[in-house]
Design an enzyme around this catalytic site. Structure first.
Site, PDB file in Angstrom:
ATOM      1  N   GLU A   3      -7.166  -6.249  -1.550  1.00 39.69           N
ATOM      2  CA  GLU A   3      -7.281  -5.254  -0.477  1.00 39.69           C
ATOM      3  C   GLU A   3      -6.176  -4.228  -0.596  1.00 39.69           C
ATOM      4  O   GLU A   3      -5.049  -4.548  -0.976  1.00 39.69           O
ATOM      5  CB  GLU A   3      -7.213  -5.980   0.864  1.00 39.69           C
ATOM      6  CG  GLU A   3      -7.127  -5.084   2.088  1.00 39.69           C
ATOM      7  CD  GLU A   3      -5.699  -4.806   2.543  1.00 39.69           C
ATOM      8  OE1 GLU A   3      -5.524  -3.946   3.424  1.00 39.69           O
ATOM      9  OE2 GLU A   3      -4.770  -5.438   2.010  1.00 39.69           O
ATOM     10  N   CYS A  11       0.816  -1.221   0.000  1.00 39.63           N
ATOM     11  CA  CYS A  11       0.000   0.000   0.000  1.00 39.63           C
ATOM     12  C   CYS A  11       0.848   1.269   0.000  1.00 39.63           C
ATOM     13  O   CYS A  11       0.334   2.361  -0.280  1.00 39.63           O
ATOM     14  CB  CYS A  11      -0.933   0.002   1.214  1.00 39.63           C
ATOM     15  SG  CYS A  11      -0.061   0.108   2.797  1.00 39.63           S
ATOM     16  N   ARG A  37     -10.433   0.111   4.753  1.00 38.28           N
ATOM     17  CA  ARG A  37      -9.668  -0.509   3.680  1.00 38.28           C
ATOM     18  C   ARG A  37     -10.543  -0.654   2.438  1.00 38.28           C
ATOM     19  O   ARG A  37     -11.744  -0.898   2.528  1.00 38.28           O
ATOM     20  CB  ARG A  37      -9.141  -1.891   4.098  1.00 38.28           C
ATOM     21  CG  ARG A  37      -7.894  -1.823   4.980  1.00 38.28           C
ATOM     22  CD  ARG A  37      -6.746  -1.195   4.234  1.00 38.28           C
ATOM     23  NE  ARG A  37      -5.518  -1.085   4.996  1.00 38.28           N
ATOM     24  CZ  ARG A  37      -5.168  -0.051   5.751  1.00 38.28           C
ATOM     25  NH1 ARG A  37      -6.006   0.964   5.896  1.00 38.28           N
ATOM     26  NH2 ARG A  37      -4.013  -0.013   6.363  1.00 38.28           N
ATOM     27  N   ARG A  72     -10.068   1.106  11.020  1.00 36.99           N
ATOM     28  CA  ARG A  72      -9.203   0.683   9.915  1.00 36.99           C
ATOM     29  C   ARG A  72     -10.002   0.606   8.617  1.00 36.99           C
ATOM     30  O   ARG A  72     -10.534  -0.459   8.270  1.00 36.99           O
ATOM     31  CB  ARG A  72      -8.558  -0.662  10.230  1.00 36.99           C
ATOM     32  CG  ARG A  72      -7.489  -1.079   9.215  1.00 36.99           C
ATOM     33  CD  ARG A  72      -6.796  -2.351   9.645  1.00 36.99           C
ATOM     34  NE  ARG A  72      -5.763  -2.762   8.701  1.00 36.99           N
ATOM     35  CZ  ARG A  72      -4.533  -2.279   8.673  1.00 36.99           C
ATOM     36  NH1 ARG A  72      -4.170  -1.351   9.523  1.00 36.99           N
ATOM     37  NH2 ARG A  72      -3.655  -2.709   7.789  1.00 36.99           N
TER      38      ARG A  72
END
Length: 211
Positions: free
Chosen positions: A84, A45, A130, A128
């Site tokens: 993801e 990421c 995502r 979180r």
């Protein structure tokens, strides 16, 4: 790789006779990988994160690893994929990066669905968000019906339950991080400090795994 080997390296199964922990994903002989139904992957990421340099595909070390995943889809043609990454990927380079990813997958005859999902929407007390990307091989799966992501689950487990306390200053915890020096409680960079029953406590692996 050391962590994965420690946790999963001792599984003895007829499907896993080959070395599942390759030194370099680009060197994998895809023809020798056993067939599978679901490709589940998270590509690095850092090149797409709001906190990084935002180099995207220009980051030759991490930014182009999506295309290694794409090779798995092209060669193995699983029934479905689940990818993801960080939510900022949606807007990286004015949306051009995400559009490239989407188009690359559509071009090999997979459907493409996406949504930013938060852990706290599914009864896990951490903040979180995502980006989840899900698609199906249209040669194997009927995609005529609209895909729907699961509906959120009401948050019942909160930080006070994680700390086994009566009161915590936050219902939902910070995104879990590894490493870095703790900042003062009032600092916007604080990520592991909580006021629990009137005392300052710092996150340990025990609470992190529960979150």
């Amino acid at each position: 790789r050391k962590t994965y080997r420690l946790n999963f390296g001792k599984i003895n199964h007829k499907l896993f006779m080959y070395d599942r922990f390759n030194d370099d994903v680009w060197n994998v002989n895809l023809r020798k990988v056993p067939n599978f139904d679901l490709l589940c992957a998270g590509f690095p990421c850092q090149p797409f994160s709001q906190a990084g340099y935002k180099k995207g595909f220009r980051d030759n070390k991490n930014g182009n690893l999506f295309f290694a995943i794409l090779n798995f889809l092209k060669v193995k043609k699983p029934a479905a994929f689940f990818l993801e990454n960080v939510g900022f990927l949606l807007n990286h380079n004015k949306g051009k990066t995400f559009q490239k990813i989407k188009n690359s997958i559509l071009e090999i005859n997979y459907s493409f669905n996406y949504k930013i999902v938060r852990a706290s929407d599914f009864n896990l007390p951490q903040g979180r968000p995502r980006l989840f990307m899900i698609g199906f091989n249209q040669d194997k799966i009927d995609c005529s019906q609209e895909f729907k992501f699961p509906k959120p689950v009401k948050l019942k487990k909160m930080m006070k339950h994680i700390w086994k306390s009566k009161k915590c200053d936050k219902k939902i915890g910070y995104s879990i991080r590894v490493g870095g020096k703790s900042s003062p409680m009032g600092d916007k960079r604080n990520w592991d400090g909580y006021l629990v029953d009137g005392k300052i406590k710092r996150l340990t692996p025990v609470e992190g795994k529960q979150m």
